[in-house]
Design a protein around this motif. Structure first.
Motif, short mmCIF file in Angstrom:
data_model
loop_
_atom_site.label_atom_id
_atom_site.label_comp_id
_atom_site.label_asym_id
_atom_site.label_seq_id
_atom_site.Cartn_x
_atom_site.Cartn_y
_atom_site.Cartn_z
N LYS A 138 0.81 -1.22 0.00
CA LYS A 138 0.00 0.00 0.00
C LYS A 138 0.84 1.27 0.00
CE LYS A 138 -3.70 -2.48 0.28
NZ LYS A 138 -4.23 -2.97 -1.00
N LYS A 139 0.28 2.29 -0.60
CA LYS A 139 0.89 3.62 -0.55
C LYS A 139 0.10 4.46 0.44
CE LYS A 139 2.61 5.76 -4.21
NZ LYS A 139 2.75 6.52 -5.48
N GLY A 140 0.73 4.76 1.58
CA GLY A 140 0.08 5.60 2.58
C GLY A 140 0.62 7.01 2.48
N GLY A 144 7.89 7.59 3.90
CA GLY A 144 8.64 6.82 4.88
C GLY A 144 8.15 6.89 6.30
N GLY A 190 4.82 3.06 7.12
CA GLY A 190 5.13 1.64 7.04
C GLY A 190 4.18 0.83 6.18
N CYS A 225 3.91 0.54 3.12
CA CYS A 225 4.54 0.03 1.90
C CYS A 225 5.65 -0.97 2.19
CB CYS A 225 5.12 1.20 1.11
SG CYS A 225 6.48 2.00 2.01
N VAL A 283 11.03 0.11 3.47
CA VAL A 283 9.87 0.89 3.06
C VAL A 283 10.04 1.22 1.56
CG1 VAL A 283 9.03 1.82 5.23
CG2 VAL A 283 10.94 2.93 4.12
N CYS A 310 8.48 2.97 -0.54
CA CYS A 310 8.26 4.30 -1.09
C CYS A 310 9.55 5.12 -1.11
CB CYS A 310 7.16 5.05 -0.34
SG CYS A 310 7.58 5.48 1.37
FE1 FES Z 1 4.21 5.36 4.18
FE2 FES Z 1 5.94 4.20 2.51
S1 FES Z 1 3.90 4.77 2.10
S2 FES Z 1 6.20 4.61 4.64
#
Ligand code: FES
Ligand code: FES
Length: 174
Positions: free
Chosen positions: A34-36, A40, A43, A45, A55, A57
């Motif tokens: 997932k992309k939150g 960084g 977590g 991803c 991580v 991203c």
């Molecule tokens: Fe939040 Fe990578 S999307 S740490």
């Protein structure tokens, strides 16, 4: 050269600016990762690279040329849940579920760290061959994976139950 993604050889992207997360999600359509926050901090991803949690991203895909990447899709085998996935169900370790793939990948990497004696901020014995996963150890080591909806206790329970051989959580909780 190529990246191994869940055992499949994938050529690195021609654009060196592509993150590992975008390669997984946008090119390979492995949307379990997932992309939150995309910076960084959450977590969501988290994937495993040669067994270490990363991580995705903040990682450029080309960095991982020749390395082995495992996503949540790669943890389950032959239609069977990974034991930790099953434990998340049994211990109610998810509500929104969005953070769950990152939590599970992170936990798998985290347990490997504890089993080879990597201490955390709360470890009392910095020289232990294996760090027992107390509740405090699990919470500290999983602190890079945010759950904002209230499933945190279930997540800790699921990890403790799955990796009972590395935890004295049950004894500590008595
Ligand atoms: Fe939040 Fe990578 S999307 S740490
Ligand atoms: Fe995703 Fe709590 S289960 S934020």
């Amino acid at each position: 050269m190529a990246l191994s993604i869940n055992g499949t050889q994938i050529p690195p992207p021609s654009d060196p600016r592509v993150s590992l997360l975008d390669l997984l999600r946008e090119t390979l359509h492995l949307t379990g990762t997932k992309k939150g926050c995309n910076q960084g901090a959450c977590g969501a991803c988290t994937v495993l690279v040669d067994g270490e949690r990363v991580v995705a991203c903040l990682a450029l895909a080309v960095q991982y040329d020749g390395r082995s990447v495992t996503t949540v899709e790669g943890l389950a085998g032959d239609g069977e849940f990974h034991p930790l996935q099953q434990a998340f169900i049994e211990h109610d370790g998810f509500q929104c579920g969005y953070c769950t793939p990152g939590q599970i990948c992170s936990a798998v990497g985290m347990v490997a760290e504890a089993r080879r004696g990597v201490p955390s901020h709360v470890s009392s014995d910095l020289l232990a061959d294996v760090v027992p996963l107390t509740r405090d150890e699990i919470a500290e080591r999983m602190s890079g994976n945010l759950c904002r909806c209230g499933a945190h206790n279930g997540i800790v329970e699921a990890i403790a139950a799955t990796y009972a051989d590395t935890t004295n959580y049950a004894e500590a909780a008595e």
